[in-house]
Design a protein around this motif. Structure first.
Motif, PDB file in Angstrom:
ATOM      1  N   ALA A   1      72.493  37.941 -47.181  1.00 51.72           N
ATOM      2  CA  ALA A   1      71.352  38.325 -48.019  1.00 51.72           C
ATOM      3  C   ALA A   1      70.050  38.258 -47.239  1.00 51.72           C
ATOM      4  N   ARG A   2      69.911  37.272 -46.358  1.00 50.54           N
ATOM      5  CA  ARG A   2      68.695  37.153 -45.561  1.00 50.54           C
ATOM      6  C   ARG A   2      68.539  38.349 -44.616  1.00 50.54           C
ATOM      7  N   THR A   3      69.662  38.852 -44.135  1.00 47.91           N
ATOM      8  CA  THR A   3      69.619  40.023 -43.263  1.00 47.91           C
ATOM      9  C   THR A   3      69.373  41.297 -44.056  1.00 47.91           C
ATOM     10  N   LEU A   4      69.928  41.373 -45.252  1.00 51.83           N
ATOM     11  CA  LEU A   4      69.833  42.579 -46.059  1.00 51.83           C
ATOM     12  C   LEU A   4      68.417  42.825 -46.569  1.00 51.83           C
ATOM     13  N   TYR A   5      67.766  41.784 -47.078  1.00 52.23           N
ATOM     14  CA  TYR A   5      66.444  41.960 -47.685  1.00 52.23           C
ATOM     15  C   TYR A   5      65.342  41.874 -46.631  1.00 52.23           C
ATOM     16  N   ALA A   6      64.547  42.929 -46.527  1.00 55.37           N
ATOM     17  CA  ALA A   6      63.405  42.900 -45.616  1.00 55.37           C
ATOM     18  C   ALA A   6      62.365  41.884 -46.079  1.00 55.37           C
ATOM     19  N   ASP A   7      62.261  41.685 -47.387  1.00 54.83           N
ATOM     20  CA  ASP A   7      61.307  40.728 -47.962  1.00 54.83           C
ATOM     21  C   ASP A   7      62.089  39.600 -48.638  1.00 54.83           C
TER      22      ASP A   7
ATOM     23  N   ASP B   1      61.423  35.637 -56.619  1.00 51.13           N
ATOM     24  CA  ASP B   1      61.605  36.361 -57.873  1.00 51.13           C
ATOM     25  C   ASP B   1      62.876  35.906 -58.584  1.00 51.13           C
ATOM     26  N   CYS B   2      63.947  35.737 -57.816  1.00 48.88           N
ATOM     27  CA  CYS B   2      65.216  35.300 -58.389  1.00 48.88           C
ATOM     28  C   CYS B   2      65.073  33.915 -59.003  1.00 48.88           C
ATOM     29  N   LEU B   3      64.423  33.022 -58.288  1.00 50.16           N
ATOM     30  CA  LEU B   3      64.240  31.665 -58.781  1.00 50.16           C
ATOM     31  C   LEU B   3      63.352  31.643 -60.030  1.00 50.16           C
ATOM     32  N   ALA B   4      62.324  32.490 -60.062  1.00 54.80           N
ATOM     33  CA  ALA B   4      61.430  32.528 -61.214  1.00 54.80           C
ATOM     34  C   ALA B   4      62.172  32.986 -62.468  1.00 54.80           C
TER      35      ALA B   4
ATOM     36  N   ARG C   1      62.979  46.471 -50.546  1.00 56.90           N
ATOM     37  CA  ARG C   1      63.202  47.040 -49.221  1.00 56.90           C
ATOM     38  C   ARG C   1      64.385  46.319 -48.587  1.00 56.90           C
ATOM     39  N   LEU C   2      65.358  47.111 -48.130  1.00 59.09           N
ATOM     40  CA  LEU C   2      66.577  46.548 -47.583  1.00 59.09           C
ATOM     41  C   LEU C   2      66.874  47.146 -46.216  1.00 59.09           C
ATOM     42  N   HIS C   3      67.640  46.395 -45.434  1.00 61.48           N
ATOM     43  CA  HIS C   3      68.173  46.922 -44.175  1.00 61.48           C
ATOM     44  C   HIS C   3      69.686  46.814 -44.267  1.00 61.48           C
ATOM     45  N   HIS C   4      70.326  47.925 -44.640  1.00 59.55           N
ATOM     46  CA  HIS C   4      71.770  47.928 -44.879  1.00 59.55           C
ATOM     47  C   HIS C   4      72.513  48.044 -43.553  1.00 59.55           C
ATOM     48  N   PRO C   5      73.598  47.291 -43.381  1.00 59.84           N
ATOM     49  CA  PRO C   5      74.311  47.322 -42.100  1.00 59.84           C
ATOM     50  C   PRO C   5      74.954  48.670 -41.782  1.00 59.84           C
TER      51      PRO C   5
ATOM     52  N   THR D   1      64.449  51.922 -49.181  1.00 58.56           N
ATOM     53  CA  THR D   1      63.430  51.509 -50.147  1.00 58.56           C
ATOM     54  C   THR D   1      63.879  52.016 -51.509  1.00 58.56           C
ATOM     55  N   LEU D   2      64.173  51.082 -52.407  1.00 60.11           N
ATOM     56  CA  LEU D   2      64.733  51.441 -53.707  1.00 60.11           C
ATOM     57  C   LEU D   2      63.863  50.875 -54.822  1.00 60.11           C
ATOM     58  N   ASP D   3      63.555  51.710 -55.790  1.00 65.95           N
ATOM     59  CA  ASP D   3      62.902  51.244 -56.999  1.00 65.95           C
ATOM     60  C   ASP D   3      63.976  50.763 -57.972  1.00 65.95           C
TER      61      ASP D   3
END
Length: 295
Positions: A166-172, A179-182, A229-233, A239-241
């Motif tokens: 997940a850390r690699t996948l998400y640019a942010d 956001d997930c924790l909130a 924003r993701l970086h897919h392997p 960039t997905l809404d």
């Protein structure tokens, strides 16, 4: 979870983020010992006695009126989600205080399964505690195949905080984690006695320093739309809404759809991912009334 502790820390962190100037108070001379507003300043802004506000911040909420909570919410400049969370903490509903039995398992309607299969975009059904109840093949290809995981690991918070992928996948990643924790914190305000929630928070706190740090902030947030924003392997940068929709019949189930901007590089990359997913030999999802992950 201890409700008195929750309301104390929530109010403390909310007043710590507001300066007297932001609250419209005249500046006072001398050094301030606390960040943000003092308790007496919140009481002044809310129009209540200092002793009354201190009792409230200590979690002694029995008999507190809605008008007082509204005044405190205004004084602390809470948004609609934070205000609802304050009410959840301070005035638990009669139904919740009477409830002794565990929450009934959540089930995904067969029609919703068919809807997922018919969609040409990634789609995820999420339930309590950020449990992933169902997802279509394109969502599995975008994130991870949750259905291939043990039941207790089909949870978005576990994925974000404990899976290195997940850390690699998400640019942010830091923003996504916050956001997930909130969202998880907002759920905790409604269901503080959920034993599965307690187990989840304990596990995340034990294994993630970032989770412990963010959990102490007591932030709450409800998400309806946004951008990831993701970086897919396989297909690179995306960039997905996203759009979060309520599921009729279960207020604690949501359907999240992810879409790229038309004719964009992300749309082309999603077409490639969709083609790869269609051609893959992944076994089809078993349809039926799947329930939330077991613990």
């Amino acid at each position: 979870m201890d409700r008195s502790s929750e309301i104390r820390e929530f109010l403390r962190t909310r007043r710590a983020r507001i300066t007297p100037a932001q609250a419209g108070l005249a500046p006072h001379g001398g050094a301030r010992r606390v960040p943000g507003l003092r308790r007496e300043e919140v009481a002044q802004l809310a129009g209540v006695s200092v002793d009354y506000y201190i009792r409230l911040e200590r979690g002694r909420t029995q008999g507190v009126s809605e008008s007082v909570l509204e005044a405190v919410a205004r004084a602390l400049q809470l948004d609609d989600t934070e205000r609802a969370h304050l009410f959840d903490l301070a005035q638990p509903t009669a139904a919740r205080t009477r409830r002794k039995r565990p929450l009934a398992p959540q089930r995904v309607h067969p029609v919703l399964y068919r809807t997922l299969d018919s969609l040409s975009v990634p789609a995820v059904v999420q339930g309590r505690r950020t449990d992933v109840l169902a997802a279509n093949k394109l969502a599995h290809a975008l994130y991870t195949d949750f259905e291939a995981r043990p039941h207790r690991e089909r949870n978005f918070a576990r994925y974000v905080f404990l899976d290195e992928a997940a850390r690699t996948l998400y640019a942010d990643w830091e923003q996504v984690a916050g956001d997930c924790l909130a969202m998880l914190r907002l759920y905790a305000g409604r269901h503080p006695d959920d034993p599965q929630l307690t187990e989840l928070i304990g596990e995340l706190s034990l294994h993630s320093d970032t989770f412990r740090r963010m959990w102490a902030d007591h932030d709450v947030q409800a998400h309806t739309t946004g951008t990831k924003r993701l970086h897919h392997p396989l297909v690179g940068d995306l960039t997905l809404d996203y759009l979060v929709l309520a599921v009729e019949g279960d207020p604690e189930q949501t359907l999240t759809l992810y879409t790229p901007e038309p004719a964009s590089p992300s749309a082309a990359a999603m077409d490639i991912l969709a083609g790869w997913t269609t051609a893959s030999t992944t076994a089809p999802q078993a349809h039926g009334e799947a329930q939330e992950p077991a613990r």
